[in-house]
Design a protein around this motif. Structure first.
Motif, PDB file in Angstrom:
ATOM      1  N   ILE A 319       3.002   5.212   3.269  1.00  0.00           N
ATOM      2  CA  ILE A 319       2.431   4.477   2.142  1.00  0.00           C
ATOM      3  C   ILE A 319       3.319   4.580   0.908  1.00  0.00           C
ATOM      4  N   VAL A 320       3.871   5.743   0.664  1.00  0.00           N
ATOM      5  CA  VAL A 320       4.752   5.916  -0.489  1.00  0.00           C
ATOM      6  C   VAL A 320       5.922   4.936  -0.417  1.00  0.00           C
ATOM      7  N   ILE A 321       6.422   4.713   0.798  1.00  0.00           N
ATOM      8  CA  ILE A 321       7.565   3.812   0.968  1.00  0.00           C
ATOM      9  C   ILE A 321       7.143   2.349   0.979  1.00  0.00           C
ATOM     10  N   ALA A 322       6.049   2.048   1.683  1.00  0.00           N
ATOM     11  CA  ALA A 322       5.700   0.645   1.952  1.00  0.00           C
ATOM     12  C   ALA A 322       4.746   0.033   0.940  1.00  0.00           C
ATOM     13  N   ALA A 323       4.013   0.834   0.185  1.00  0.00           N
ATOM     14  CA  ALA A 323       2.971   0.295  -0.697  1.00  0.00           C
ATOM     15  C   ALA A 323       3.484  -0.753  -1.688  1.00  0.00           C
ATOM     16  N   PRO A 324       4.606  -0.523  -2.374  1.00  0.00           N
ATOM     17  CA  PRO A 324       5.047  -1.547  -3.342  1.00  0.00           C
ATOM     18  C   PRO A 324       5.278  -2.914  -2.710  1.00  0.00           C
ATOM     19  N   PHE A 325       5.803  -2.918  -1.490  1.00  0.00           N
ATOM     20  CA  PHE A 325       6.066  -4.198  -0.822  1.00  0.00           C
ATOM     21  C   PHE A 325       4.767  -4.837  -0.338  1.00  0.00           C
ATOM     22  N   ALA A 326       3.839  -4.027   0.178  1.00  0.00           N
ATOM     23  CA  ALA A 326       2.573  -4.565   0.677  1.00  0.00           C
ATOM     24  C   ALA A 326       1.742  -5.162  -0.450  1.00  0.00           C
ATOM     25  N   LEU A 327       1.707  -4.489  -1.591  1.00  0.00           N
ATOM     26  CA  LEU A 327       0.888  -4.977  -2.698  1.00  0.00           C
ATOM     27  C   LEU A 327       1.450  -6.248  -3.316  1.00  0.00           C
ATOM     28  N   MET A 328       2.752  -6.448  -3.215  1.00  0.00           N
ATOM     29  CA  MET A 328       3.355  -7.664  -3.774  1.00  0.00           C
ATOM     30  C   MET A 328       2.862  -8.920  -3.069  1.00  0.00           C
ATOM     31  N   LEU A 329       2.338  -8.775  -1.847  1.00  0.00           N
ATOM     32  CA  LEU A 329       1.794  -9.931  -1.140  1.00  0.00           C
ATOM     33  C   LEU A 329       0.628 -10.552  -1.899  1.00  0.00           C
ATOM     34  N   PHE A 330      -0.073  -9.740  -2.695  1.00  0.00           N
ATOM     35  CA  PHE A 330      -1.242 -10.226  -3.416  1.00  0.00           C
ATOM     36  C   PHE A 330      -0.866 -10.860  -4.757  1.00  0.00           C
ATOM     37  N   GLY A 331       0.360 -10.670  -5.168  1.00  0.00           N
ATOM     38  CA  GLY A 331       0.805 -11.209  -6.449  1.00  0.00           C
ATOM     39  C   GLY A 331       1.502 -10.138  -7.260  1.00  0.00           C
ATOM     40  N   PRO A 332       2.332 -10.524  -8.221  1.00  0.00           N
ATOM     41  CA  PRO A 332       3.091  -9.550  -9.017  1.00  0.00           C
ATOM     42  C   PRO A 332       2.207  -8.549  -9.759  1.00  0.00           C
ATOM     43  N   SER A 333       1.013  -8.969 -10.182  1.00  0.00           N
ATOM     44  CA  SER A 333       0.149  -8.078 -10.958  1.00  0.00           C
ATOM     45  C   SER A 333      -0.368  -6.906 -10.137  1.00  0.00           C
ATOM     46  N   PHE A 334      -0.334  -7.019  -8.811  1.00  0.00           N
ATOM     47  CA  PHE A 334      -0.857  -5.959  -7.948  1.00  0.00           C
ATOM     48  C   PHE A 334       0.141  -4.812  -7.766  1.00  0.00           C
ATOM     49  N   ALA A 335       1.384  -4.985  -8.226  1.00  0.00           N
ATOM     50  CA  ALA A 335       2.399  -3.951  -8.043  1.00  0.00           C
ATOM     51  C   ALA A 335       2.026  -2.651  -8.748  1.00  0.00           C
ATOM     52  N   VAL A 336       1.208  -2.727  -9.802  1.00  0.00           N
ATOM     53  CA  VAL A 336       0.824  -1.514 -10.539  1.00  0.00           C
ATOM     54  C   VAL A 336      -0.070  -0.602  -9.707  1.00  0.00           C
ATOM     55  N   GLY A 337      -0.556  -1.087  -8.561  1.00  0.00           N
ATOM     56  CA  GLY A 337      -1.419  -0.269  -7.715  1.00  0.00           C
ATOM     57  C   GLY A 337      -0.673   0.686  -6.802  1.00  0.00           C
ATOM     58  N   ALA A 338       0.665   0.639  -6.780  1.00  0.00           N
ATOM     59  CA  ALA A 338       1.432   1.468  -5.840  1.00  0.00           C
ATOM     60  C   ALA A 338       1.231   2.956  -6.096  1.00  0.00           C
ATOM     61  N   ALA A 339       1.354   3.385  -7.354  1.00  0.00           N
ATOM     62  CA  ALA A 339       1.193   4.808  -7.664  1.00  0.00           C
ATOM     63  C   ALA A 339      -0.233   5.295  -7.433  1.00  0.00           C
ATOM     64  N   PRO A 340      -1.263   4.572  -7.908  1.00  0.00           N
ATOM     65  CA  PRO A 340      -2.630   5.000  -7.587  1.00  0.00           C
ATOM     66  C   PRO A 340      -2.896   5.074  -6.088  1.00  0.00           C
ATOM     67  N   LEU A 341      -2.333   4.157  -5.308  1.00  0.00           N
ATOM     68  CA  LEU A 341      -2.532   4.185  -3.861  1.00  0.00           C
ATOM     69  C   LEU A 341      -1.914   5.430  -3.245  1.00  0.00           C
ATOM     70  N   ALA A 342      -0.736   5.831  -3.722  1.00  0.00           N
ATOM     71  CA  ALA A 342      -0.112   7.055  -3.217  1.00  0.00           C
ATOM     72  C   ALA A 342      -0.985   8.272  -3.505  1.00  0.00           C
ATOM     73  N   VAL A 343      -1.604   8.306  -4.688  1.00  0.00           N
ATOM     74  CA  VAL A 343      -2.507   9.409  -5.030  1.00  0.00           C
ATOM     75  C   VAL A 343      -3.704   9.421  -4.085  1.00  0.00           C
ATOM     76  N   LEU A 344      -4.265   8.252  -3.795  1.00  0.00           N
ATOM     77  CA  LEU A 344      -5.408   8.180  -2.884  1.00  0.00           C
ATOM     78  C   LEU A 344      -5.042   8.692  -1.496  1.00  0.00           C
ATOM     79  N   CYS A 345      -3.873   8.318  -1.003  1.00  0.00           N
ATOM     80  CA  CYS A 345      -3.473   8.751   0.340  1.00  0.00           C
ATOM     81  C   CYS A 345      -3.150  10.238   0.389  1.00  0.00           C
ATOM     82  N   LEU A 346      -2.749  10.824  -0.736  1.00  0.00           N
ATOM     83  CA  LEU A 346      -2.590  12.275  -0.786  1.00  0.00           C
ATOM     84  C   LEU A 346      -3.942  12.959  -0.591  1.00  0.00           C
ATOM     85  N   ALA A 347      -5.003  12.321  -1.073  1.00  0.00           N
ATOM     86  CA  ALA A 347      -6.349  12.856  -0.857  1.00  0.00           C
ATOM     87  C   ALA A 347      -6.687  12.907   0.628  1.00  0.00           C
TER      88      ALA A 347
END
Length: 441
Positions: A319-347
């Motif tokens: 997820i740390v590697i792939a999240a930025p690319f996956a979120l870009m599929l939803f639009g440029p504004s979704f790129a800010v979710g990469a860091a929060p997603l990494a935190v969630l997956c650490l949980a």
């Protein structure tokens, strides 16, 4: 084949199917965001979160213990008892569905949601909840009967294909609101049909349970003793982020809610990869406990916990590697979710390392022991959202979630160690292996 390889291979097949289905679901969400806008996607995610929460309540907890009792009755050859359990569970689903239809609009109005997206699409929401509840129950039972593929494929493969078909048809509408409404109706009808076929698989699978005993009249007391606490445990753990989305619906904008909602769906997909490990091994664990073979039970818990922890670490790195690319599929504004997603997956790594404490407590006849720490986790989430989200936004929501998950995971591990006298964390697996090496030398 070693137990580790078997767990990894079977859970990989199940997770692979889920991954393929999730790919379709994410594509659906990306198309909604691109064509109808992030606000509509936010409303769609709120609908799905509400459906999940209603659905988990409809069987009154019997879906949460379906795997346990299906495995027990199969091991003991108690088909009549198993069928009695199924009839009671399906009766709960249908009864609550009727109550939802009758009282739902009134309750929404009383809560000030009379003009919400839920009220505007109440009937398809109720139908979706019915189909989802049936599939939850069916999956739990089929896993207990050692049919995990049949248990999970309705939700992991057939529902995503049906949702994609519904969206593609709905895109023919020129107005987004009309297309969104049509999509919900099509999904509702389609999932009820899938659930009905899934029930047929369960009915057919009753032949796997030998028939060597009569129905015990007072067995229902055992069902309720386990089901009541487990419906609360399941609601607060398996549907943690559905609750979180509803809590955040007034703190985040619809666009931010859509971004965080996508992150939580990706997290749920990753957590399914861990859950698949336990789905493969749970029937064997329950059989060991039913046969009073505690050594085998502890060994199977340790092996499953080790594989689950390895998978969670691998998924975190991915997820740390792939999240930025996956979120870009939803639009440029979704790129800010990469860091929060990494935190969630650490949980997820933390939760896996602490082990299946609630499961072990229930098997050791202490199902209520989990509730205080589950409640503490939800309380931590509410306080964390209140303190962190206004200033940190999406990252605050992610930090609140990981704090809450850590609180209840460590708490459940401690209470299992204290009451069941069993360390279910990954540390126990390492200690056992080290002791084995020392004994062998």
């Amino acid at each position: 084949m070693s137990i580790h390889r078997r767990l990894a291979s079977q859970s990989t097949v199940i997770f692979g199917a889920r991954l393929g289905g999730a790919g379709l679901v994410f594509l659906v969400q990306a198309i909604i965001a691109r064509v109808w806008g992030a606000d509509v996607l936010g409303e769609y995610l709120l609908v799905i979160a509400t459906v999940n929460l209603i659905a988990v309540m409809m069987p009154l907890g019997f879906q949460t213990v379906g795997t346990y009792f299906a495995a027990e009755y199969r091991a003991r050859g108690e088909r009549k008892q198993f069928i009695a359990f199924l009839m009671r569970a399906y009766g709960h689903v249908l009864g609550i569905f009727l109550l939802v239809l009758l009282l739902g609009p009134t309750i929404l109005s009383a809560l000030g949601q009379g003009d919400s997206v839920l009220a505007a699409h109440f009937v398809p929401v109720a139908m979706l909840a019915l189909g989802t509840a049936l599939v939850y129950l069916n999956a739990a039972v089929l896993v207990g009967l050692k049919r995990p593929f049949a248990g999970y494929f309705a939700d992991t493969m057939f529902r995503p294909m049906m949702v994609m078909a519904a969206l593609l048809f709905s895109l023919t509408f020129s107005v987004a609101a009309e297309g969104f409404s049509a999509m919900l109706w099509l999904i509702a009808f389609g999932y009820v049909i899938i659930a009905a076929v899934h029930v047929g698989f369960v009915v057919k699978s009753t032949d796997r349970v030998p028939d060597t005993s009569e129905v015990r009249v007072h067995e229902a007391r055992r069902w309720w003793r386990f089901a009541l606490p487990w419906v609360l445990i399941s609601l607060a753990t398996d549907f943690f982020f559905d609750i979180d989305l509803l809590l955040l619906s007034h703190a985040l904008s619809r666009e931010e809610l859509a971004i965080f909602g996508v992150c939580t769906r990706i997290f749920s997909l990753m957590s399914f990869g861990v859950a698949a490990v336990y789905a493969v091994t749970m029937p064997d664990m329950f059989e060991s406990e039913a046969n009073a073979d505690r050594a085998a039970f502890k060994r199977k818990v340790g092996d499953a916990n080790f594989v689950a922890s390895l998978i969670s670490v691998a998924l975190f790195v991915f997820i740390v590697i792939a999240a930025p690319f996956a979120l870009m599929l939803f639009g440029p504004s979704f790129a800010v979710g990469a860091a929060p997603l990494a935190v969630l997956c650490l949980a997820l790594v933390i939760r896996s390392a602490m082990g299946p404490a609630s499961l072990v407590l229930s098997i050791h006849d202490r199902p209520y022991a989990s509730l205080p720490f589950v409640g503490l986790g939800i309380g931590s989430l509410v306080i964390g959202n209140w303190l962190l989200v206004p200033s940190l936004g999406l990252m605050g929501a992610a930090l609140s979630a990981i704090i809450a998950i850590t609180v209840w995971s460590v708490g459940l591990w401690w209470i299992a160690l204290r009451t069941a006298k069993m360390d279910v964390s990954i540390l126990q697996w390492f200690r056992s292996r080290r002791a084995g090496i020392v004994a062998a030398s």
